[in-house]
Design an enzyme around this catalytic site. Structure first.
Site, PDB file in Angstrom:
ATOM      1  N   ASP A  71      18.226 -11.283  11.691  1.00 59.69           N
ATOM      2  CA  ASP A  71      18.869 -10.587  10.579  1.00 59.69           C
ATOM      3  C   ASP A  71      17.841  -9.929   9.661  1.00 59.69           C
ATOM      4  O   ASP A  71      16.633 -10.185   9.776  1.00 59.69           O
ATOM      5  CB  ASP A  71      19.758 -11.565   9.792  1.00 59.69           C
ATOM      6  CG  ASP A  71      19.106 -12.921   9.545  1.00 59.69           C
ATOM      7  OD1 ASP A  71      17.873 -13.024   9.697  1.00 59.69           O
ATOM      8  OD2 ASP A  71      19.816 -13.859   9.204  1.00 59.69           O
ATOM      9  N   ASN A 140      25.847 -23.771   3.790  1.00 59.64           N
ATOM     10  CA  ASN A 140      27.289 -23.522   3.950  1.00 59.64           C
ATOM     11  C   ASN A 140      27.668 -23.320   5.429  1.00 59.64           C
ATOM     12  O   ASN A 140      28.780 -22.905   5.730  1.00 59.64           O
ATOM     13  CB  ASN A 140      27.730 -22.320   3.108  1.00 59.64           C
ATOM     14  CG  ASN A 140      27.094 -20.999   3.559  1.00 59.64           C
ATOM     15  OD1 ASN A 140      26.364 -20.963   4.540  1.00 59.64           O
ATOM     16  ND2 ASN A 140      27.383 -19.926   2.847  1.00 59.64           N
ATOM     17  N   HIS A 142      26.201 -21.212   7.590  1.00 60.09           N
ATOM     18  CA  HIS A 142      25.987 -19.896   8.193  1.00 60.09           C
ATOM     19  C   HIS A 142      24.850 -19.938   9.220  1.00 60.09           C
ATOM     20  O   HIS A 142      23.932 -20.740   9.113  1.00 60.09           O
ATOM     21  CB  HIS A 142      25.786 -18.792   7.137  1.00 60.09           C
ATOM     22  CG  HIS A 142      24.476 -18.780   6.427  1.00 60.09           C
ATOM     23  ND1 HIS A 142      24.357 -18.904   5.058  1.00 60.09           N
ATOM     24  CD2 HIS A 142      23.210 -18.601   6.866  1.00 60.09           C
ATOM     25  CE1 HIS A 142      23.087 -18.821   4.712  1.00 60.09           C
ATOM     26  NE2 HIS A 142      22.370 -18.642   5.793  1.00 60.09           N
ATOM     27  N   GLU A 147      28.396 -15.472   7.580  1.00 62.16           N
ATOM     28  CA  GLU A 147      28.843 -16.330   6.491  1.00 62.16           C
ATOM     29  C   GLU A 147      30.234 -16.913   6.796  1.00 62.16           C
ATOM     30  O   GLU A 147      31.023 -16.298   7.526  1.00 62.16           O
ATOM     31  CB  GLU A 147      28.948 -15.488   5.205  1.00 62.16           C
ATOM     32  CG  GLU A 147      27.614 -14.964   4.688  1.00 62.16           C
ATOM     33  CD  GLU A 147      26.867 -15.986   3.845  1.00 62.16           C
ATOM     34  OE1 GLU A 147      26.923 -17.191   4.154  1.00 62.16           O
ATOM     35  OE2 GLU A 147      26.201 -15.557   2.885  1.00 62.16           O
TER      36      GLU A 147
END
Ligand code: GLP
Length: 246
Positions: A71, A140, A142, A147
């Site tokens: 990314d 979280n 991801h 996400e």
């Protein structure tokens, strides 16, 4: 076929880095033209340190390897010190014998994010696909920048980053979460899934809750990493602190 992903629990983050670096070095020896998928974040820092050491002593050879990072932020040039490209140069690429033409990165300053995503997918395909993809995990759940949400994108795409993700990337931008770009480009879940083998690495107690859900919880788009439970060749590599809830 195993019902749950293989989980390795090592005493601490240094032991995780050594084990994973040795695995990468072995894979490079078995196939010098290995196609690697690579993450950023604090977790892989020790891995990259160890890989640099192995490259210097001749144990890991990157000369014919190809890399694809997962990314990149949108809206900053690759040369920006906060970009993931700069991170990779600083921590790995500048210190190993990799051919710069075989380093692949998403271009966060590309004018058309969709076209950039397609270009990346084609480049991965042309390279023969990713042999070994190393992943971190966000608190979280991801992976890359996929996400938690009601749906997940299959292919490389543009994402809006959650506030907590911007906070956890603030160190790259002088500690200021507001300075972290609001958007990024990320490989999609399908891109990740197509990798022939995947190692997800997590260390530290901060990661224990999402690791527990990843290994034992339901498969849900609210925890993108949980989809890895379905991958045929995935290993979850943890230190004791990240594994404390298992
Ligand atoms: C970023 C990256 C992820 C990475 C995550 C975890 O958001 N895009 O690929 O896994 O951070 O970072 P850390 O290892 O610092 O906890």
């Amino acid at each position: 076929m195993p019902l749950r992903p293989a989980v390795s629990i090592l005493p601490d983050a240094n032991a995780v880095a050594r084990r994973l670096a040795a695995r990468v070095a072995d894979a490079l020896r078995a196939n010098p033209s290995l196609v690697l998928g690579l993450p950023t974040g604090r977790t892989p820092l020790l891995l990259y340190e160890e890989l640099v050491r192995l490259a210097k002593d001749g144990t890991a050879g990157f000369a014919a390897a190809t890399t694809f990072n997962l990314d990149e932020f949108i809206g900053i040039p690759a040369t920006h010190p906060g970009s993931y490209r700069s991170f990779m140069q600083r921590h790995l690429f500048d210190h190993v014998n990799i051919d710069p033409s075989r380093i692949n990165f998403l271009d966060g300053s590309a004018p058309d994010a969709e076209a950039e995503g397609c270009r990346y997918e084609k480049a991965i395909e042309k390279a023969g696909g990713i042999d070994l993809l190393i992943l971190g995990i966000g608190t979280n759940g991801h992976v890359g920048f996929n996400e938690p949400s009601r749906g997940l994108a299959a292919r490389t795409h543009r994402v809006t980053l959650k506030a907590e993700t911007r906070r956890s990337n603030a160190a790259l931008f002088g500690g200021d979460p507001d300075a972290v770009p609001a958007e990024a480009l990320s490989m999609g879940m399908g891109t990740i899934f197509d990798a022939r083998s995947v190692v997800l690495v997590a260390t530290g107690e901060r990661k224990a809750p999402c690791v527990e859900q990843l290994v034992s919880g339901p498969i849900t788009t609210e925890l993108p990493a949980s989809f890895l439970q379905l991958h045929a060749n995935v290993e979850i590599m943890l230190d004791k602190a990240a594994a404390q809830k298992l």
